[in-house]
Design an enzyme around this catalytic site. Structure first.
Site, PDB file in Angstrom:
ATOM      1  N   ASP A   1       0.830  -1.201   0.000  1.00 61.74           N
ATOM      2  CA  ASP A   1       0.000   0.000   0.000  1.00 61.74           C
ATOM      3  C   ASP A   1       0.865   1.252   0.000  1.00 61.74           C
ATOM      4  OD1 ASP A   1       0.893  -0.643   2.595  1.00 61.74           O
ATOM      5  OD2 ASP A   1      -0.693   0.545   3.516  1.00 61.74           O
TER       6      ASP A   1
ATOM      7  N   ARG B   1       6.408   3.861   5.525  1.00 61.67           N
ATOM      8  CA  ARG B   1       6.177   3.844   6.967  1.00 61.67           C
ATOM      9  C   ARG B   1       6.275   2.419   7.513  1.00 61.67           C
ATOM     10  NH1 ARG B   1      -0.024   5.806   6.090  1.00 61.67           N
ATOM     11  NH2 ARG B   1      -1.006   3.795   5.702  1.00 61.67           N
TER      12      ARG B   1
ATOM     13  N   GLU C   1       4.755  -0.219   7.701  1.00 67.51           N
ATOM     14  CA  GLU C   1       3.637  -1.021   7.206  1.00 67.51           C
ATOM     15  C   GLU C   1       4.067  -1.802   5.974  1.00 67.51           C
ATOM     16  OE1 GLU C   1      -1.127  -0.376   6.324  1.00 67.51           O
ATOM     17  OE2 GLU C   1       0.150   1.333   6.648  1.00 67.51           O
TER      18      GLU C   1
ATOM     19  N   TRP D   1     -12.025  -5.448  -0.608  1.00 68.65           N
ATOM     20  CA  TRP D   1     -10.671  -5.868  -0.253  1.00 68.65           C
ATOM     21  C   TRP D   1     -10.489  -7.345  -0.631  1.00 68.65           C
ATOM     22  CZ3 TRP D   1     -12.152  -1.309   1.147  1.00 68.65           C
ATOM     23  CH2 TRP D   1     -11.218  -0.340   1.498  1.00 68.65           C
TER      24      TRP D   1
ATOM     25  N   GLU E   1      -2.370   9.012  -0.229  1.00 67.00           N
ATOM     26  CA  GLU E   1      -3.329   8.133   0.443  1.00 67.00           C
ATOM     27  C   GLU E   1      -4.660   8.836   0.666  1.00 67.00           C
ATOM     28  OE1 GLU E   1      -3.507   5.285   4.424  1.00 67.00           O
ATOM     29  OE2 GLU E   1      -2.094   6.964   4.365  1.00 67.00           O
TER      30      GLU E   1
ATOM     31  N   HIS F   1       0.666   6.287  -2.279  1.00 74.63           N
ATOM     32  CA  HIS F   1      -0.395   5.297  -2.114  1.00 74.63           C
ATOM     33  C   HIS F   1      -1.133   5.241  -3.451  1.00 74.63           C
ATOM     34  CE1 HIS F   1      -1.044   3.793   1.997  1.00 74.63           C
ATOM     35  NE2 HIS F   1      -2.236   3.351   1.594  1.00 74.63           N
TER      36      HIS F   1
END
Length: 545
Positions: A108, A112, A114, A177, A389, A410
């Site tokens: 994504d 960061r 993630e 998703w 994002e 993003h």
């Protein structure tokens, strides 16, 4: 010590709060011999635009530093350009966002703490990604990972590979998703003609749709956790009800229908006749339940949002007699927000597609060219080099959205690329792998030219149009063993020429009857140069409510 950052704050200071717990630092200890040393990290990578150097021996020189773009080996296949430099920058941002995130898994964001393979982001962007680069092998491998992480009940995790934070928290199986399990295999089949991946993933696809059905009640998927239209337009202290909140259950019902339609189509391709009958009946029940639960007799939707109408129209949830008025409601909603979009991750990819499909291409162009928040070009005007994002990851006063979730790379909202290629330039797939395709540009927005080129499995295709006064030139390239239907925006065959010959004198070209303001011409492999008289269609103005 090298520190990495995406942005500088309004005072020009190095900003890292949005990296959360990621330090994004590389520290090197020099040998101390006075000899030159070449330093490069081998076990990590960073998403960054700015570099801060601390404790450097001597005066740093820019030529001593090289930024290396790292991404999976996916050959570049598609390109798009037009007469608007801001849109060209948007296209560049879309491509760099893909490169920055397609590193073994479709992350994504790359910066960061993630960097996870979020399924929702990949699902909405997969068709755009497949135009920019040959993602067939990349996604085929990742879909194997998805199937391996799929639960015994068919649940698809929100991130693939799955991570411990999803365990025991029911963080699986959300509309838009987990539908990556069905949407992406079908995209690969349509865009690359990849029947093999469709067959390999079919059990996974089937298990996901069964998961939804097992949790439905009265043919409604209104149970369990949902993200909804993630990061849609939202206001604090919204007493006037201007936030674009769409019912999570309504969204879920639309995506259930979408995945079921894909299963019906996939079963047809793979010759699974029993499944074709099963999914045909299921799809009818899903849509009937949707009409019963979420649509008034007059055709209004329970959620009066752009996303609600976009999904209803894009996934054919409404009977034909209710579609035109629903499209008008969508266009009026856009006007009500002063020609701004209010959609999030799930509505944005289809917004302009739906407006164009139902006769509101002028509204789609207004949204595309909008420069104030929220819009695609707002980040471009703020100096963005990748897709953000949030629509307002950086505010107009150059302050930032909350750092807990503000990424400047993003790719999800870059899904507008699909519309640029297929509608602005007009290059759209027909039979799988572009064995047949259409060239049907919808001119507008004050553009004077647009070009889309794509390296398909059959070879190079290209569509380029340019206007000069009331004259339109349209150049088309069709690869060997492929055919195309070229739609010329005119109803007068006598005004059309290919090369230096009138269309009716060219025995190798077949023109059909004009329809919806276009003249269709069938062409085989080769290069074509069409010219015709052209005038913009008049469009009725829509007043806000």
């Amino acid at each position: 010590t090298l520190s990495h950052s995406e942005v500088l704050d309004k005072r020009g200071n190095f900003y890292t709060d949005n990296l959360r717990s990621a330090s994004a630092e590389d520290t090197y200890y020099l040998r101390g011999t006075g000899q030159d040393e070449a330093l490069e990290p081998h076990f990590t990578f960073h998403g960054f635009r700015y570099l801060r150097i601390d404790a450097y021996p001597g005066a740093p020189k820019p030529e001593d530093f090289t930024a290396v773009a790292l991404y999976s080996d996916m050959p570049a296949t598609g390109s798009f350009s037009c007469s608007d430099p801001l849109i060209n920058q948007l296209q560049s941002n879309i491509q760099w966002g893909q490169k920055g995130n397609f590193l073994d898994v479709p992350t994504d964001c790359p910066q960061r703490d993630e960097r996870l393979g979020w399924t929702g982001d990949a699902e909405v962007f997969s068709s755009t990604a497949a135009f920019n680069r040959n993602t067939n092998s990349f996604f085929a491998k990742w879909l194997r990972d998805l199937a391996a992480d799929q639960g015994p009940d068919g649940a698809v995790p929100f991130v693939v590979p799955s991570m411990p934070f999803t365990s025991g928290k029911n963080l699986t199986g959300a509309a838009g998703w987990s539908d990556a399990a069905t949407v992406i295999p079908w995209d690969l089949y349509a865009l690359f003609g990849d029947r093999r991946t469709l067959a390999v993933q079919y059990p996974s696809m089937k298990a996901w749709v069964k998961y939804i059905q097992d949790r439905s009640r009265n043919d409604l998927w209104d149970t369990g956790f949902q993200f909804g239209d993630w990061l849609a337009y939202d206001l604090d202290d919204d007493n006037a009800g201007r936030s674009a909140v769409t019912s999570h259950a309504l969204i879920a019902q639309c995506f259930w229908a979408h995945s079921t339609q894909i299963m019906l189509d996939a079963a047809t391709v793979l010759g699974k006749t029993d499944d074709v009958a099963t999914y045909t009946a299921l799809l009818q029940r899903i849509k009937a339940a949707y009409l019963r639960e979420y649509v008034t007799p007059g055709g209004a939707l329970m959620s009066n949002t752009q996303t609600a109408y976009v999904l209803a129209l894009h996934f054919d949830m409404l009977p034909e007699n209710l579609r035109a008025q629903a499209a008008d409601r969508l266009a009026l909603n856009v006007a009500d927000y002063d020609n701004h979009l209010t959609t999030g991750f799930l509505g944005t990819p289809y917004l302009c597609q739906v407006l164009s499909r139902f006769g509101h291409a002028d509204v789609a162009y207004k949204l595309l060219l909008q420069k104030t928040y929220p819009s695609w070009l707002y980040p471009v005007t703020m100096g963005a080099t990748t897709v953000w994002e949030r629509w307002n990851s950086m505010r107009p006063d150059s302050t930032f959205a909350p750092p807990s979730m503000t990424s400047f790379n993003h790719y999800a909202y870059g899904a507008i690329g699909h519309w640029l290629y297929t509608t602005v330039a007009g290059l759209n797939v027909g039979a799988p792998g572009y064995r047949t395709f259409t060239v049907r540009p919808q001119l507008g927005g004050g553009f004077t030219q647009a070009t889309a080129a794509l390296e398909t499995v059959y070879g190079a295709t290209r569509a380029h149009w340019q206007t000069s006064g009331d004259q339109l030139a349209l150049d088309v390239t069709v690869p060997p063993n492929a055919t195309a239907t070229v739609y010329l925006p005119t109803t007068n065959p006598g005004s059309v020429r290919e090369g230096n010959r009138r269309l009716d004198a060219n025995k190798g070209l077949q023109a059909g009857p004009a329809q919806d303001g276009y003249l269709p011409v069938q062409v085989g492999s080769g290069q074509y140069h069409f010219t015709t008289e052209w005038a913009p269609k008049a469009t009725a103005a829509l007043a806000p409510r």
